[in-house]
Design a protein around this motif. Structure first.
Motif, mmCIF file in Angstrom:
data_model
loop_
_atom_site.group_PDB
_atom_site.id
_atom_site.type_symbol
_atom_site.label_atom_id
_atom_site.label_comp_id
_atom_site.label_asym_id
_atom_site.label_seq_id
_atom_site.Cartn_x
_atom_site.Cartn_y
_atom_site.Cartn_z
ATOM 1 N N LEU A 192 -8.419 1.959 -3.734
ATOM 2 C CA LEU A 192 -8.168 3.246 -3.091
ATOM 3 C C LEU A 192 -8.975 3.280 -1.801
ATOM 4 O O LEU A 192 -10.157 2.946 -1.787
ATOM 5 N N HIS A 234 0.841 -1.182 0.000
ATOM 6 C CA HIS A 234 0.000 0.000 0.000
ATOM 7 C C HIS A 234 0.884 1.243 0.000
ATOM 8 O O HIS A 234 1.999 1.234 0.526
ATOM 9 N N LEU A 291 -3.344 4.039 -1.728
ATOM 10 C CA LEU A 291 -3.617 3.035 -2.758
ATOM 11 C C LEU A 291 -3.155 1.698 -2.214
ATOM 12 O O LEU A 291 -2.120 1.629 -1.525
#
Lengths: 478, 634
Positions: free
Chosen positions: A391, A352, A366
């Motif tokens: 997201l 992430h 993200l």
């Protein structure tokens, strides 16, 4: 806390009244020319006034500071456990008992494939579904024993589906035990080892960013029954290594009166996980045994006739389960898995990336997840791969939006890549599919959330049937 | 509302409800692709069916020899490129393995295994004349046979003498119910098995509880017919088939031949079979429809035929028939090695599309000349007239550019002559009209066509020996039952609609002369020059009646005698009273109770074709040869 607030308010009022009182005492009207004043008393009065004004400014500054502190305390109080941890050397008390509840309503719309023209009306089926769960949970970070008992409304036989159709013909709704488990953490460092027994939440890691979880091998509704052992093996410099092992029983037919294949359909599983700041990797091995338990077929007798035993498929291929694994015939009316055992490896990787978009909400990021499944026990149709990008943003305090997640998932899962019974009931409906999912969830408040999903895939048999589906969920959690 | 209005609406409602079972709206036709429902014809635009030249028809496994010339290049390649492993023709002709999906129980490892009479014909051609019949195995070939099946030997490694397969089960006489003995692997007996598995065995009668409860064991063979013209058959509007039925035998027909029928009409009383496709395949139509496919016309949809062939004969599972055939002798044995389904729905539908696209051959030029100009065409024409064909009506409906004579006249549009003579056309209707084909690929070639089908697609009672009688005694005492079996009936009736054991669909004679023998539903009339089968022909005169049985024996050594045998077998043996001009010869007919007297001329056990066969017996050799010549011209 209330005492603190009261004293703050009182001191502020005293200061303010003192200030205004002095002005009134000096009889300084706001209108008209200033009167000639005695210089000495005036000087003293002015000095006193300046002193008071200075004190007032200090008090005001302190007031503002205390207001900030008060807000911070309020926030911390809201986030803090309701029961303070025991003092050192003190015996831990029973963990807090918290009621839990979740009610979800779903509008479900499915465009099923129809190679056999079973649907001769509208080319879709739709309707409302409902999921109701309620229970009690015993949990805190420090207690020796945790646990949960949860009830669920009218669960269907498919363990990967939590929703039921509305209605029940106005009959009394059936309710079943959805979870019942107890966890033991024998060491002072409670996070070091936990042994869990019962029908528990799925202990295997499938991602941890927001609400989304990978379901290539496990549907989120599955609650296995057995024993699991979690161990934290290593924690240093931001790297954490832990391992989850377990033994679970899906079905057990004792070898007493049943004519056919008997024994426990079981799973031995182990998952090793490494976490490091922005990356988490895991490697799981799932060993399913006795998959053909429950299968029986009429057989020829030496006398020339045929035994009259009823024919039956393997338990996990009987009606009600997701049964998209390859199957072959072992006798009249007796279908079973290609192999008696499935041995599946399942490496996963999650990453992430935080995004500097705090105006949207704290923790905007993200995330990506890659999932692979390979069945070592069969020779064909044994690969499964999936990938998700999403997201996560929003929060309830400072962001422009409440928590919001968007994701896209693509998967190609061959028929025997994993055990279809427990795989994703939404994208693919088991195994033997190729397709994608677009999903979103939005937490309108802390207890009310909305989510939606669209699924489009070629499904069983042999990727020949195109399914399309979308649903919208409204969920309330307590 | 007046009472007459009520009556009107009641009648309309009743008609609508009934009509809803066998007719459809345009919407349902479009929706039910699997049902293959034909729409009504546009009678003003009916044209001759597109054909393949007789020199090309069935001569190779390729588009030129099998399908319509007007079909576009893309569908021709997609359906008929045998070199493309994904084409349905390649699937049809290629031997498959257990890993592909054959088994665990099977009769053939390729579709062509039941459509290869050309193999037998090629063998026969080395030693005797087979005429113009096909020598290449293809989807237009039918099942072959070179000997009677010996059920004690079918499980040995010896090559089976037959491409036919065996059905078995128990028939309850009292309530006319058939038990397919599914627990024993029935009703199809599989003679092949993959891996370590065992083939089906006919269950031991001693261990069969049905037989103690009023049932009789029934065993029958079935031979797959040629697939030629099946797309055209599918395209016939159901009410047009229904219109040919005459269940009460009310229709009489003019014939100048003797003897006259011993019936109210012409003894021919065909009826339409009816069935529901959902009993045969997953996704089948749950509506009772007119049956037209299969040897008893029990299948309303072409898809059932394809689905059953793939699953029951080859052992391929697919979405329309997803369960493997099995028998109890294989319980627990792993002989099914290919995961199910072994064929996709699209592959089964492609096979159906290929079969739809099989084009018929042109009729022989000798039949189509307006005026016969040589001995051959003269004989063919004479034979056609004996058959009952209106040659002019036939010619002008199958030759492109001709103006159909008698257009609009019921008989002329069917190419039936006023003098029906033998009245073979009573069942073998020469011309049928197709309606709107449900095919999206080849619909243009199949819709609104005159088709020389030579079948009414109805089921007819072809005679049966009484089940209650002692069949062995009949066979032993009646010499006519030696040789090729004379009893066409069997009561193996798995999901056969309304058909009884004696009822069979009129076999389409389209391409009859090219496909050739073996003949009849189980290929019982076959060619084998080394060990020929034989039959006894019925006497035509009192002098012939006096001939010894041996003198009436005919060995089936060529196509002509095979055709004569097939005609002879359209009824039970000739009644003895015809031989002896009055007194029944019960010496050659077992003295069964009078109610079961199957020998006499008007016996209810006789076939609907009894008067046709009586007239056939009354023909001389030359006339019979003319009929044979005509049939070879089809």
């Amino acid at each position: 806390m209330k005492r603190l607030l009261t004293s703050l308010a009182a001191s502020s009022l005293v200061a303010l009244s003192l200030l205004s009182g002095s002005r009134v005492a000096h009889g300084q009207p706001d209108d008209g020319p200033p009167a000639k004043e005695d210089p000495e008393p005036d000087d003293e009065a002015n000095k006193a006034l300046e002193r008071l004004e200075s004190e007032m400014r200090a008090l005001r500054a302190e007031h503002e500071k205390m207001k900030v502190e008060l807000a911070d305390l309020k926030r911390k109080q809201a986030e803090a456990p309701t029961v303070l941890p025991p003092a050192k050397g003190e015996e831990p008390g029973p963990p807090p008992l918290s009621p839990t509840a979740s009610v979800a309503m779903r509008y479900d719309n499915i465009f099923p494939p129809d190679p056999t023209e079973q649907f001769q009306g509208d080319p879709y089926v739709d309707g409302f579904r409902m999921r109701v769960r309620a229970g009690v949970r015993l949990y805190d970070d420090t207690s020796l024993v945790n646990g949960e008992v949860r009830l669920a409304l009218g669960q269907p036989q498919n363990p990967a589906i939590g929703y039921v159709s509305l209605g029940e013909g106005f009959r009394v709704a059936t309710v079943g035990l959805d979870r019942y488990w107890a966890g033991f953490r024998p060491f002072d460092d409670r996070s070091f080892i936990q042994v869990t027994v019962g029908k528990m939440p799925l202990p295997f890691w499938r991602g941890d960013r927001g609400r989304w979880r990978s379901e290539l091998t496990w549907d989120s509704d599955v609650n296995p029954t057995g024993v699991a052992l979690d161990i934290k093996l290593f924690e240093q410099a931001g790297v954490v290594v832990d391992n989850t092992a377990g033994y679970f029983v899906m079905h057990d037919i004792e070898d007493l009166r049943f004519v056919g294949l008997t024994g426990p359909v079981s799973l031995i599983a182990d998952q090793l996980r490494v976490r490091w700041t922005y990356l988490t990797a895991a490697f799981a091995f799932y060993d399913y045994e006795n998959l053909n338990t429950g299968m029986s077929a009429p057989g020829a007798l030496t006398s020339g006739g045929v035994s009259a035993q009823p024919a039956a498929n393997a338990f996990l291929l009987q009606d009600g389960f997701q049964a998209t694994n390859n199957r072959i015939s072992y006798g009249p009316g007796a279908e079973g898995f290609v192999k008696e055992a499935f041995r599946i490896i399942n490496p996963t990787l999650q990453g992430h990336i935080p995004l500097p978009l705090d105006t949207l909400g704290k923790g905007t990021e993200l995330f990506m997840f890659v999932d692979y499944s390979h069945n070592l026990a069969v020779e064909d149709d044994h690969h499964g791969i999936g990938g998700t990008a999403g997201l996560k943003t929003g929060d309830h305090q400072t962001g422009w939006v409440s928590p919001l997640e968007l994701w896209f998932t693509y998967r190609l899962v061959q028929a025997d890549a994993t055990l279809a019974t427990f795989a994703d009931s939404n994208l693919g409906g088991g195994t033997d599919f190729r397709g994608f999912e677009i999903g979103a969830s939005y937490d309108a408040t802390k207890s009310v959330s909305l989510s939606a999903g669209y699924f489009d895939y070629l499904g069983a048999p042999s990727l020949s049937a195109q399914w399309r589906r979308f649903f919208v969920d409204v969920r309330w959690d307590y | 509302m007046r009472s007459t209005d009520h009556l009107f609406w009641l009648c309309a409602l009743a008609a609508g409800c009934y009509g809803g079972e066998l007719t459809d709206s345009a919407d349902t036709i479009a929706d039910r692709d699997l049902s293959g429902i034909a729409g009504p014809p546009d009678r003003g635009s009916v044209r001759p069916a597109e054909v393949i030249g007789r020199d090309l028809f069935g001569m190779a496994n390729g588009p030129q020899a099998l399908t319509f010339g007007s079909l576009g290049d893309a569908p021709r390649a997609a359906l008929f490129d045998a070199r493309d492993p994904d084409s349905p023709l390649a699937f049809f002709v290629t031997p498959h393995t257990a890993e592909d999906g054959v088994g665990p129980m099977f009769n053939q490892n390729r579709c062509g295994g039941c459509h290869e009479n050309a193999r037998d014909n090629a063998v026969v051609a080395e030693s005797s004349a087979v005429g113009d019949v096909l020598l290449v195995n293809s989807p237009v070939a039918r099942a072959g046979r070179r000997a009677v099946t010996d059920h004690d030997l079918v499980n040995t490694p010896l090559q089976s003498p037959s491409g036919a397969f065996t059905l078995f089960g128990d028939y309850f006489v009292a309530d006319r119910r058939f038990d397919p003995l599914a627990l024993f692997g029935g009703p199809v007996r599989h003679t092949g098995a993959t891996g370590a598995c065992f083939v089906d065995r006919l269950p031991d009668e001693a261990a069969d509880p049905n037989l103690a409860s009023g049932a009789v064991r029934q065993v029958g063979e079935r031979a797959a017919p040629s697939y030629v013209g099946r797309g055209l058959i599918e395209a016939i509007y159901a009410p047009d088939i229904e219109a040919l039925s005459d269940p009460e035998d009310r229709v009489s027909s003019l014939s100048t031949l003797v003897p006259s029928p011993s019936c109210a009409g012409d003894c021919i009383s065909g009826r339409a079979n009816q069935n529901r496709a959902d009993a045969a395949i997953v996704g089948g139509d749950p509506i009772v429809r007119l049956g037209r496919f299969g040897l008893r016309a029990a299948a309303p949809s072409l898809l059932e035929v394809v689905a059953a062939g793939a699953q029951r004969d080859l052992g391929y599972t697919h979405p329309f028939s997803p369960t493997e055939e099995q028998n109890p002798y294989n319980a627990g044995l792993i002989c099914d090695v290919a995961p199910d389904p072994e064929l996709g729905a699209d592959e089964v539908l492609a096979l159906r599309e290929m079969i739809r696209a099989l084009a018929p051959p042109e009729l022989a030029p000798a039949l189509l000349v307006a005026e016969p100009d040589d001995a051959a065409s003269t004989a063919v024409h004479a034979g056609a007239q004996l058959f009952g064909v209106d040659l002019e009506a036939l010619r002008t409906r199958v030759v492109t550019g001709e103006e159909p004579t008698g257009f609009g006249d019921e008989d002329a549009d069917r190419a039936i002559s006023v003098d029906r003579q033998l009245n073979c056309v009573g069942c073998h209707t020469p011309i049928v009209v197709t309606g709107q084909s449900p095919s999206t690929t080849v619909g243009e070639q199949l819709s609104n066509r005159w088709v020389p089908l030579f079948s009414d697609l109805l089921i007819h009672d072809m005679g049966s020996l009484p089940l209650e009688g002692d069949l062995d005694a009949i066979f032993d005492s009646h010499p006519f039952f030696n040789g090729v079996r004379r009893n066409l009936a069997d009561f193996v009736l798995p999901n056969q609609g309304v058909a009884t054991g004696a009822e069979w669909r009129t076999a389409p004679l389209l391409a009859f002369g090219l496909v050739g023998p073996p003949f009849l539903h189980d290929a019982r009339v076959f060619l084998n020059p080394i060990a020929p089968a034989y039959f006894y022909y019925g006497s035509r005169t009192a002098d012939e009646a006096a001939l010894s049985l041996e003198a009436r024996r005919v060995e089936i050594v060529d196509v002509d005698t095979a055709i004569r045998a097939a005609i002879e077998l359209h009824d039970l043996p000739q009644p003895p009273d015809l031989d002896l001009d009055g007194t029944p010869d019960y010496a050659s007919c077992p003295p069964l109770p009078s109610a079961l007297d199957w020998c006499r001329r008007d016996s209810p056990f006789r076939s609907e074709a009894k008067n046709v066969v009586e007239k056939w017996h009354a023909l001389g050799d030359a006339e019979q040869a003319q009929v044979v010549a005509f049939l070879k011209a089809l």
